[in-house]
Design a protein around this motif. Structure first.
Motif, mmCIF file in Angstrom:
data_model
loop_
_atom_site.group_PDB
_atom_site.id
_atom_site.type_symbol
_atom_site.label_atom_id
_atom_site.label_comp_id
_atom_site.label_asym_id
_atom_site.label_seq_id
_atom_site.Cartn_x
_atom_site.Cartn_y
_atom_site.Cartn_z
ATOM 1 N N VAL A 65 -0.414 -13.905 6.701
ATOM 2 C CA VAL A 65 -0.567 -12.506 7.108
ATOM 3 C C VAL A 65 0.300 -11.604 6.229
ATOM 4 O O VAL A 65 -0.120 -10.511 5.838
ATOM 5 N N PHE A 66 1.493 -12.066 5.880
ATOM 6 C CA PHE A 66 2.353 -11.318 4.953
ATOM 7 C C PHE A 66 1.631 -11.110 3.626
ATOM 8 O O PHE A 66 1.645 -10.024 3.051
ATOM 9 N N HIS A 67 0.952 -12.136 3.162
ATOM 10 C CA HIS A 67 0.217 -12.006 1.897
ATOM 11 C C HIS A 67 -0.997 -11.098 2.045
ATOM 12 O O HIS A 67 -1.378 -10.406 1.101
ATOM 13 N N GLY A 68 -1.580 -11.072 3.244
ATOM 14 C CA GLY A 68 -2.634 -10.098 3.515
ATOM 15 C C GLY A 68 -2.104 -8.675 3.395
ATOM 16 O O GLY A 68 -2.775 -7.786 2.865
ATOM 17 N N LEU A 69 -0.883 -8.461 3.873
ATOM 18 C CA LEU A 69 -0.230 -7.149 3.753
ATOM 19 C C LEU A 69 -0.091 -6.756 2.285
ATOM 20 O O LEU A 69 -0.439 -5.639 1.891
ATOM 21 N N LEU A 70 0.408 -7.684 1.470
ATOM 22 C CA LEU A 70 0.565 -7.399 0.037
ATOM 23 C C LEU A 70 -0.775 -7.075 -0.613
ATOM 24 O O LEU A 70 -0.866 -6.162 -1.442
ATOM 25 N N GLN A 80 -6.380 4.105 -5.748
ATOM 26 C CA GLN A 80 -5.851 5.413 -6.144
ATOM 27 C C GLN A 80 -5.534 5.466 -7.645
ATOM 28 O O GLN A 80 -4.983 6.450 -8.127
ATOM 29 N N GLY A 81 -5.845 4.382 -8.357
ATOM 30 C CA GLY A 81 -5.630 4.354 -9.797
ATOM 31 C C GLY A 81 -4.188 4.104 -10.217
ATOM 32 O O GLY A 81 -3.823 4.371 -11.361
ATOM 33 N N ARG A 82 -3.371 3.562 -9.301
ATOM 34 C CA ARG A 82 -1.952 3.391 -9.603
ATOM 35 C C ARG A 82 -1.573 1.959 -9.945
ATOM 36 O O ARG A 82 -0.427 1.702 -10.304
ATOM 37 N N GLY A 83 -2.473 1.022 -9.820
ATOM 38 C CA GLY A 83 -2.167 -0.354 -10.197
ATOM 39 C C GLY A 83 -1.856 -1.256 -9.018
ATOM 40 O O GLY A 83 -1.750 -0.813 -7.880
ATOM 41 N N LEU A 84 -1.742 -2.528 -9.309
ATOM 42 C CA LEU A 84 -1.528 -3.566 -8.302
ATOM 43 C C LEU A 84 -0.042 -3.697 -8.005
ATOM 44 O O LEU A 84 0.685 -4.430 -8.669
ATOM 45 N N LEU A 85 0.397 -2.971 -6.996
ATOM 46 C CA LEU A 85 1.814 -2.871 -6.672
ATOM 47 C C LEU A 85 2.436 -4.222 -6.320
ATOM 48 O O LEU A 85 3.627 -4.431 -6.515
ATOM 49 N N SER A 86 1.628 -5.155 -5.858
ATOM 50 C CA SER A 86 2.175 -6.466 -5.506
ATOM 51 C C SER A 86 2.645 -7.257 -6.732
ATOM 52 O O SER A 86 3.299 -8.281 -6.583
ATOM 53 N N ALA A 87 2.377 -6.761 -7.927
ATOM 54 C CA ALA A 87 2.925 -7.396 -9.133
ATOM 55 C C ALA A 87 4.449 -7.356 -9.117
ATOM 56 O O ALA A 87 5.108 -8.127 -9.812
ATOM 57 N N LEU A 88 5.001 -6.481 -8.298
ATOM 58 C CA LEU A 88 6.451 -6.303 -8.241
ATOM 59 C C LEU A 88 7.113 -7.174 -7.189
ATOM 60 O O LEU A 88 8.309 -7.061 -6.959
ATOM 61 N N VAL A 89 6.338 -8.043 -6.553
ATOM 62 C CA VAL A 89 6.883 -8.988 -5.574
ATOM 63 C C VAL A 89 6.830 -10.365 -6.216
ATOM 64 O O VAL A 89 5.762 -10.838 -6.611
ATOM 65 N N VAL A 90 8.003 -10.998 -6.322
ATOM 66 C CA VAL A 90 8.111 -12.214 -7.117
ATOM 67 C C VAL A 90 8.882 -13.308 -6.370
ATOM 68 O O VAL A 90 9.582 -13.034 -5.401
#
Length: 142
Positions: A65-70, A80-90
């Motif tokens: 479910v956490f990964h569903g959130l990401l 919105q054209g801003r990119g895949l923000l989850s790239a910043l979770v590592v």
């Protein structure tokens, strides 16, 4: 296009919709705050789970479910054209995103044949003044 989502694109995964929206906003705000701080840029899965715990206790970073959130956060930002923000979770061990990021990136049409290149391009898109090399350096020094 959308992320692979185990229940549905707009699911609140059994949580009250208001609670889900709150944790989604908290997580997104945290990622954006870190992105704007050149000394931080990324957050680990564990850090984000801990940050979310007062609202929703996902237990561990391995929670589906956490990964569903990401995935939902990345879908919203990409739409919105801003990119895949989850790239910043590592991962804390290697400073790289997990397989779910690359699955989602592929769903959005990114070339994931070279994962390092895919991730670097996404970080560069999100933080043009930073580089994935700086992000990786944070984890080599730890």
């Amino acid at each position: 296009m959308s992320w692979v989502d185990i229940y549905g694109r707009n699911s609140s995964y059994g949580f009250a919709p208001e609670t889900w929206a709150q944790v989604k906003k908290m997580a997104k705000d945290r990622l954006i705050r870190n992105l704007r701080n050149p000394r931080v840029i990324v957050t680990t899965y564990g850090e984000l789970v801990d940050h979310s715990r007062p609202t929703i206790d996902f237990g561990t970073p391995r929670n589906a479910v956490f990964h569903g959130l990401l995935g939902q956060i990345s879908d919203d930002e990409e739409e919105q054209g801003r990119g895949l923000l989850s790239a910043l979770v590592v991962h804390s061990q290697d400073g790289r995103p997990g397989i779910g990021f690359f699955d989602g990136a592929a769903n959005w049409g990114r070339d994931v044949s070279d994962r390092d290149k895919c991730w670097t391009q996404e970080v560069d898109r999100l933080a043009p003044r930073q580089s994935a090399a700086i992000v990786r350096r944070r984890f080599r020094q730890a």
